[in-house]
Design a protein around this motif. Structure first.
Motif, PDB file in Angstrom:
ATOM      1  N   LEU A   1      -7.591  -3.612   3.926  1.00 16.56           N
ATOM      2  CA  LEU A   1      -6.290  -4.117   3.183  1.00 16.56           C
ATOM      3  C   LEU A   1      -6.547  -4.587   2.199  1.00 16.56           C
ATOM      4  CD1 LEU A   1      -7.130  -6.665   5.915  1.00 16.56           C
ATOM      5  CD2 LEU A   1      -5.627  -4.793   6.485  1.00 16.56           C
ATOM      6  N   LEU A   2      -7.397  -4.693   1.497  1.00 13.89           N
ATOM      7  CA  LEU A   2      -7.179  -4.486   0.026  1.00 13.89           C
ATOM      8  C   LEU A   2      -6.691  -3.629  -0.787  1.00 13.89           C
ATOM      9  CD1 LEU A   2      -9.591  -6.713  -1.334  1.00 13.89           C
ATOM     10  CD2 LEU A   2      -7.448  -7.930  -1.344  1.00 13.89           C
ATOM     11  N   ALA A   3      -7.140  -2.458  -0.931  1.00 18.16           N
ATOM     12  CA  ALA A   3      -6.885  -1.343  -1.411  1.00 18.16           C
ATOM     13  C   ALA A   3      -5.244  -1.034  -0.669  1.00 18.16           C
ATOM     14  CB  ALA A   3      -7.891  -0.549  -0.439  1.00 18.16           C
ATOM     15  N   GLU A   4      -5.059  -0.950   0.422  1.00 14.13           N
ATOM     16  CA  GLU A   4      -3.512  -1.048   1.223  1.00 14.13           C
ATOM     17  C   GLU A   4      -2.463  -2.049   0.225  1.00 14.13           C
ATOM     18  OE1 GLU A   4      -2.875  -1.785   5.076  1.00 14.13           O
ATOM     19  OE2 GLU A   4      -4.408  -0.161   5.744  1.00 14.13           O
ATOM     20  N   LYS A   5      -3.226  -3.119   0.134  1.00 14.10           N
ATOM     21  CA  LYS A   5      -2.467  -4.513  -0.262  1.00 14.10           C
ATOM     22  C   LYS A   5      -1.584  -3.774  -2.206  1.00 14.10           C
ATOM     23  CE  LYS A   5      -1.690  -9.252  -1.361  1.00 14.10           C
ATOM     24  NZ  LYS A   5      -2.437 -10.284  -1.926  1.00 14.10           N
ATOM     25  N   ILE A   6      -2.827  -3.214  -3.079  1.00 19.96           N
ATOM     26  CA  ILE A   6      -2.648  -2.436  -4.074  1.00 19.96           C
ATOM     27  C   ILE A   6      -1.671  -0.905  -4.245  1.00 19.96           C
ATOM     28  CG2 ILE A   6      -4.172  -2.004  -6.206  1.00 19.96           C
ATOM     29  CD1 ILE A   6      -5.708  -3.624  -5.394  1.00 19.96           C
ATOM     30  N   SER A   7      -2.657  -0.748  -3.273  1.00 17.05           N
ATOM     31  CA  SER A   7      -1.184   0.491  -3.145  1.00 17.05           C
ATOM     32  C   SER A   7       0.033   0.468  -2.835  1.00 17.05           C
ATOM     33  CB  SER A   7      -2.017   1.913  -2.575  1.00 17.05           C
ATOM     34  OG  SER A   7      -1.891   1.136  -0.879  1.00 17.05           O
ATOM     35  N   LYS A   8       0.369  -0.358  -2.769  1.00 16.24           N
ATOM     36  CA  LYS A   8       1.832  -0.804  -2.152  1.00 16.24           C
ATOM     37  C   LYS A   8       2.213  -1.169  -3.389  1.00 16.24           C
ATOM     38  CE  LYS A   8       1.514  -1.123   3.131  1.00 16.24           C
ATOM     39  NZ  LYS A   8       2.220  -1.852   3.676  1.00 16.24           N
ATOM     40  N   GLY A   9       1.749  -1.500  -4.184  1.00 15.66           N
ATOM     41  CA  GLY A   9       2.449  -2.419  -5.609  1.00 15.66           C
ATOM     42  C   GLY A   9       2.536  -3.392  -5.200  1.00 15.66           C
ATOM     43  N   ASN A  10       2.855  -4.688  -4.522  1.00 14.34           N
ATOM     44  CA  ASN A  10       3.244  -5.751  -3.617  1.00 14.34           C
ATOM     45  C   ASN A  10       2.661  -7.082  -5.266  1.00 14.34           C
ATOM     46  OD1 ASN A  10       5.048  -4.347  -2.304  1.00 14.34           O
ATOM     47  ND2 ASN A  10       3.526  -5.360  -0.693  1.00 14.34           N
ATOM     48  N   ASP A  11       1.271  -6.338  -5.612  1.00 13.38           N
ATOM     49  CA  ASP A  11       0.503  -7.533  -6.264  1.00 13.38           C
ATOM     50  C   ASP A  11       0.047  -6.811  -7.065  1.00 13.38           C
ATOM     51  OD1 ASP A  11      -1.056  -9.435  -6.436  1.00 13.38           O
ATOM     52  OD2 ASP A  11      -2.585  -9.543  -4.936  1.00 13.38           O
TER      53      ASP A  11
END
Length: 74
Positions: free
Chosen positions: A49-59
Motif C-alpha cells: 500500500l505504501l509503495a502504491e501511494k508513493i508511486s502515485k505521487g500523492n504523498d
C-alpha cells in the motif's frame, strides 16, 4: 516379571513421555509460526500500500509546517 521385562517397560514409558513432550513442542512451534506468518503477510500488505501511494505521487512524505509535530524537547 523378569528384570528385563521391567526394564523394557520403563524404557517404553520413558519413550512415550518424550514423544508426548515433543508433540507439545511441535504444536507450540507450529502455532507460533502461524502467528508470525500472519504478521509477515500484514506487513507485506502495508508495504504494498505504501509503495502504491508513493508511486502515485500523492504523498511527498513531507508534512506542512502547521502539521509538523513539535520537537521532543518541548
Amino acid at each position: 516379571m523378569t528384570e528385563q521385562v521391567v526394564e523394557l517397560q520403563q524404557q517404553l514409558i520413558d519413550l512415550e513421555s518424550k514423544l508426548a513432550f515433543q508433540e507439545d513442542v511441535v504444536q507450540t512451534l507450529n502455532d507460533e509460526l502461524h502467528e508470525h506468518q500472519k504478521s509477515i503477510e500484514k506487513l507485506q500488505r502495508q508495504v504494498m500500500l505504501l509503495a502504491e501511494k508513493i508511486s502515485k505521487g500523492n504523498d511527498s512524505g513531507i508534512l506542512r509546517l502547521d502539521e509538523e509535530p513539535p520537537p521532543p524537547h518541548y
